[in-house]
Scaffold this active site. Structure first.
Site, PDB file in Angstrom:
ATOM      1  N   ASN A 469     -34.526   3.318 -65.361  1.00 17.55           N
ATOM      2  CA  ASN A 469     -33.484   3.155 -66.408  1.00 17.55           C
ATOM      3  C   ASN A 469     -34.139   2.301 -67.417  1.00 17.55           C
ATOM      4  O   ASN A 469     -34.836   1.443 -67.410  1.00 17.55           O
ATOM      5  CB  ASN A 469     -32.194   2.705 -66.095  1.00 17.55           C
ATOM      6  N   CYS A 470     -33.297   2.270 -68.745  1.00 15.11           N
ATOM      7  CA  CYS A 470     -33.735   1.215 -69.775  1.00 15.11           C
ATOM      8  C   CYS A 470     -32.379   0.548 -70.019  1.00 15.11           C
ATOM      9  O   CYS A 470     -31.589   0.439 -69.077  1.00 15.11           O
ATOM     10  CB  CYS A 470     -34.194   1.937 -70.906  1.00 15.11           C
ATOM     11  N   ALA A 471     -32.199   0.062 -71.230  1.00 14.93           N
ATOM     12  CA  ALA A 471     -30.879  -0.928 -71.458  1.00 14.93           C
ATOM     13  C   ALA A 471     -29.707   0.080 -71.179  1.00 14.93           C
ATOM     14  O   ALA A 471     -28.631  -0.753 -70.601  1.00 14.93           O
ATOM     15  CB  ALA A 471     -31.011  -1.437 -72.767  1.00 14.93           C
ATOM     16  N   THR A 472     -29.485   1.037 -71.782  1.00  8.96           N
ATOM     17  CA  THR A 472     -28.390   1.957 -71.467  1.00  8.96           C
ATOM     18  C   THR A 472     -28.304   3.440 -70.835  1.00  8.96           C
ATOM     19  O   THR A 472     -27.343   3.948 -70.847  1.00  8.96           O
ATOM     20  CB  THR A 472     -27.592   2.097 -72.975  1.00  8.96           C
ATOM     21  N   ARG A 473     -29.598   3.732 -70.561  1.00  6.72           N
ATOM     22  CA  ARG A 473     -29.718   5.176 -70.033  1.00  6.72           C
ATOM     23  C   ARG A 473     -30.437   5.172 -68.552  1.00  6.72           C
ATOM     24  O   ARG A 473     -31.245   4.511 -68.361  1.00  6.72           O
ATOM     25  CB  ARG A 473     -30.673   6.051 -71.097  1.00  6.72           C
TER      26      ARG A 473
END
Length: 699
Positions: A469-473
């Site tokens: 994941n990244c910050a929101t996905r």
């Protein structure tokens, strides 16, 4: 090939975000400690020798643990995101081999520095191209060196960590084996760096000069690239060299700004003259001022009865963007609905950054207001307040431009932004709405239920290859993209949208993505706990979840419908693929038997897979042994991903080509997840394409 490459690049970009998250708190502490050391703000409290000053010097020293060790952060952060197993051991391996890499470079340049054109006797810093990393004098390879070494280690770890060795070499298994292989690889890599890195440093210096000389134009182009690449996850590669490496200033803008903050706080001349590179952190302007205009445009164009709902959804999204600098939950709400709006958004961001820089605004504005206040406005406000007034004026003007532009485009093209949708799928979904939507009355958290729903929509644990994941996905690689549910399913499960690139998918979750990923991985490993998808869901005899949805399947062709058992092919008659019916057609047109999404079109155009919104999965197979025709005689009329209704033409068939001998021709319709059905009734006899019901079912 390109698809796989893009998938890996996106995963790399997402993994890079892990260490970035640590910088926010460290940056805030650097900012506050600097403010409290400034005698112009604190007066006599901050006089030399006071305990107050000593305390905040100590706080600043602790905050610098992050700011001054950025290569190590990225070195360790990459294995956390990319190692497929034993992430902690991979981090240890990366640390050992990175230190080995730098010690090799130090020794090579000590002995043969003149051969590589490096004066290794020079002091570190400045234009020497040298640095101290972990107490080792070495080439200043910055973030790039750390990421390359870490990337090599991750590759070695994923490939060789589980390698079996003879019993007498058992002590070298696992991490020891990785470090042994890596030792020799680092010798080669360090030699290559000694050859090429001094030249790369020269190129970086030239590029830095070019960007500075292009002024506002360079800042604008930079801001446009950073914003437009957000959907791909590649925007990390735009801003990272400027914020964390030497593309703009030595050591990166964030570290350089923190190191010189006291000096900057005492500058009385225009700050742009002292720190021109600060224009490359102005993209935080977009995070603070764009959400205001966008949210107002959404609110004023919403249907009257939905304005309150839109306001309730927009306020937290706007505040998150303005204060925390995370705008993706808001941006993704219109990226998927109206991509032209996102292009306009990026263009406005570019123009705003260029204009802001042209009026003399610089600083460390890469995030939201929680970054601006302690790192800019408070410590520098005494002398630089006119610059900050101009910054706010420019920002509010562009907030107005965002509002006017978005509102005009939304109304002109009837974009279904929040509050304008005909259905309730395309919107930010609150926790309350999500619970109501899924009928949740059990002990599982919203994040856990989202994770379970997403896993089901992605085809189940067996279909998931990798997740990070990244910050929101939530970024997921799947084996078969055809098993992934449509966007409406994910919206109903609480996602803000889905980015699809073949087998690489990104489910836009929001700020709770770390918790969702944790539950997601737990369910892949241990299976879904009973009741996680809602207490109203039951289990059939096969142990599969059932929803209680009733549906009908219509004949795909005009002709005579027969039982699937009558098909002279055991794959169908023995129901290896699932239960269903078959049509002996009179005509050449094949239509969709259900409403749903085309999940798969065979390369030979003889088979079409369709998933209904309720979860039934069907294959329409034209002929029994028609794959050998390699598409000859079939003219497809739909594409993968296309929405279809009952009666939508799927394919035009040339019977003289596909059935030249004139024998009995069959078109089976198979429900591939028929084991999930708790009721199914088949109707045989004469049928009209798209009009005659041939199957009733309940799933």
């Amino acid at each position: 090939m390109f698809q796989k490459a893009m998938e890996k690049v996106q995963r790399f970009g997402g993994a890079m975000y892990t260490p970035v998250l640590l910088l926010t708190f460290a940056g805030i502490m650097v900012g506050f400690s600097t403010v409290f050391q400034n005698p112009m703000i604190m007066g006599s409290l901050a006089e030399p020798g006071t305990n107050w000053l000593k305390f905040w010097v100590t706080i600043r020293a602790g905050a610098d643990a992050v700011m001054k060790q950025l290569p190590f952060l990225f070195l360790i952060g990459l294995p956390i995101g990319l190692a497929k197993k034993e992430n902690a051991r991979c981090c240890l391996e990366a640390f050992v081999l990175y230190m080995t890499f730098n010690l090799f470079i130090g020794s090579i340049l000590t002995n043969w520095g003149d051969v590589f054109g490096v004066d290794f006797s020079a002091q570190v810093g400045g234009v020497s191209g040298l640095a101290m990393i972990g107490g080792i004098k070495t080439l200043d390879t910055g973030m790039v060196g750390a990421l390359i070494v870490s990337g090599i280690v991750v590759w070695l770890h994923n490939r060789y960590f589980d390698t079996s060795l003879p019993e007498w070499l058992g002590v070298f298994r696992g991490s020891s084996f990785i470090c042994a292989i890596g030792f020799f690889m680092m010798l080669v890599v360090s030699f290559v760096f000694c050859m090429i890195w001094p030249q790369i440093q020269h190129v970086i210096a030239t590029f830095q000069y070019f960007m500075k000389e292009t002024g506002s134009l360079g800042v604008g182009v930079y801001a446009f690239c950073e914003r437009i690449l957000i959907p791909t996850g590649l925007h990390h590669f735009i801003y990272s060299p400027f914020l964390y490496d030497a593309a703009a200033v030595e050591g990166g803008i964030r570290a350089y700004w923190a190191d010189h903050l006291i000096e900057f706080s005492q500058v009385t001349v225009p700050l742009k003259d002292v720190f021109p590179g600060g224009g490359f952190s102005l993209f935080g302007m977009t995070k603070v001022f764009a959400p205001i205009g966008i949210a107002l445009a959404f609110y004023t164009t919403a249907k009257p009865e939905k304005k309150k709902d839109v306001m309730a959804l927009m306020i937290p999204a706007v505040l998150t963007g303005m204060f925390a600098g995370i705008t993706e939950p808001l941006e993704f709400t219109f990226l998927f609905i109206a991509p032209p709006l996102f292009l306009v958004h990026a263009l406005l961001a570019a123009v705003m950054n260029a204009v802001t820089y042209s009026v003399g605004v610089v600083g460390e504005f890469s995030s939201g207001l929680l970054n601006w206040l302690p790192l800019n406005w408070l410590p520098l406000g005494a002398h630089q307040w006119p610059m900050y007034v101009k910054q706010v004026i420019v920002g509010l003007i562009f907030s107005g431009l965002w509002f006017i532009t978005f509102r005009t485009l939304i109304l002109k093209f009837d974009f279904k932004t929040p509050g304008r949708e005909d259905e309730d799928k395309v919107k930010l979904i609150s926790k309350k709405e999500y619970k109501a939507l899924k009928g949740q009355k059990n002990a599982f958290s919203v994040d856990q239920q989202k994770a379970a729903a997403f896993l089901k929509g992605l085809g189940g644990a067996d279909n998931v290859l990798e997740v990070n994941n990244c910050a929101t996905r939530l970024r997921v690689s799947v084996k078969n993209a055809g098993l992934v549910a449509d966007d409406g399913y994910f919206s109903g499960a609480g996602a803000h949208g889905v980015v699809r690139r073949g087998t690489a998918l990104q489910v836009v979750v929001g700020l709770s993505v770390p918790q969702v990923r944790s539950a997601f991985e737990e369910y892949i490993r241990d299976g879904l706990p009973a009741g996680i998808l809602g207490q109203e869901m039951e289990k059939n005899a096969g142990g599969e979840a059932v929803t209680g949805e009733k549906g009908r399947i219509f004949s795909p062709q005009t002709g005579r419908v027969v039982s699937i058992e009558e098909v002279p092919d055991e794959v169908f008659s023995k129901k290896h693929l699932g239960d269903g019916i078959a049509v002996i057609p009179d005509g050449d047109l094949v239509v969709s038997p259900v409403a749903g999404e085309v999940m798969f079109v065979a390369e030979t155009c003889h088979a079409y897979a369709i998933r209904t919104d309720g979860g039934a999965e069907l294959i329409v197979h034209i002929g029994l042994d028609t794959v050998h025709l390699k598409g000859s005689g079939f003219r497809p009329m739909v594409q993968q991903g296309e929405r279809v209704k009952v009666g939508t033409p799927l394919c035009q068939v040339d019977r003289q080509v596909v059935n030249p001998d004139g024998g009995t021709f069959y078109t089976p319709v198979v429900i591939t997840n028929s084991k999930a059905l708790r009721f199914m009734k088949v109707y045989t006899g004469d049928a009209v394409a798209g009009e005659t019901c041939v199957v009733e079912y309940e799933i």
